[in-house]
Write a protein that holds these residues in place. Structure first.
Motif: not given
Length: 195
Positions: A113-118, A145-162, A164-168
């Motif tokens: 995993s490249s994002v183990p803490w997140g 609210i916390i889970v979704d905001a942090v998840s969106a950032a992680l998914y954008f970082y990993k290139g899972l754009d659809p 990430a937008w869902l989580y935003l």
């Protein structure tokens, strides 16, 4: 293929979001389908904790459906929205913290995993958030609210754009959902018969 699966998961996620916002029992049906899809998407992307949490989602969703349909005092009554009982806050926090460190240790020591803490942070909070949703506690929205905001950032970082937008979108709806459920809880309380 994974991109089509991710888009399908995103569409089912939008349905889930609508049903959760409305406090509809149908959220549990979509909550069974969506994790089944995302198990494969997360495995392919290296989000191993998120993949694992989706197995939990499947099991918890079946339990949630049963609980929300359950009988109370011999009658079929919908589970009312309520606050987290004070006596549950410390144990819930302790279990969530323990899950966070246990998941992080597994991801760091046994995966690539490249994002183990997140990943472990959002997974541990998701475990708590879903348990709170099963209980129909208002404060589950604050966790999401916390889970979704942090998840969106992680998914954008990993290139899972659809995703990430869902989580935003989830983040925005979680804020609205909190106020919607708060109003519904107030209305449920007002409609109770006087003792």
């Amino acid at each position: 293929m994974m991109q089509y699966l991710e888009i399908a998961g995103t569409l089912v996620g939008l349905l889930y979001l609508y049903f959760e916002y409305k406090a509809s029992i149908w959220l549990w049906a979509t909550s069974i389908v969506m994790p089944a899809i995302y198990i494969f998407v997360y495995w392919d992307s290296g989000f191993y904790a998120d993949m694992g949490i989706n197995v939990y989602y499947l099991i918890a969703s079946i339990y949630g459906w049963i609980k929300w349909l359950g009988k109370r005092n011999g009658e079929s009554l919908p589970l009312p929205i309520s606050h987290v009982p004070r006596k549950r806050i410390v144990p819930l926090t302790a279990v969530t913290t323990a899950c966070f460190f246990a998941i992080a240790a597994i991801l760091i020591n046994f995966t690539d995993s490249s994002v183990p803490w997140g990943d472990s942070f959002t997974t541990a909070l998701s475990i708590a958030g879903l348990w709170m949703l099963v209980q129909k506690w208002l404060e589950q929205w604050l966790v999401w609210i916390i889970v979704d905001a942090v998840s969106a950032a992680l998914y954008f970082y990993k290139g899972l754009d659809p995703t990430a937008w869902l989580y935003l979108l989830y983040t925005v709806v979680a804020v609205a959902g909190y106020f919607k459920w708060k109003k519904m809880m107030h209305n449920e309380t007002e409609s109770l018969p006087d003792a």
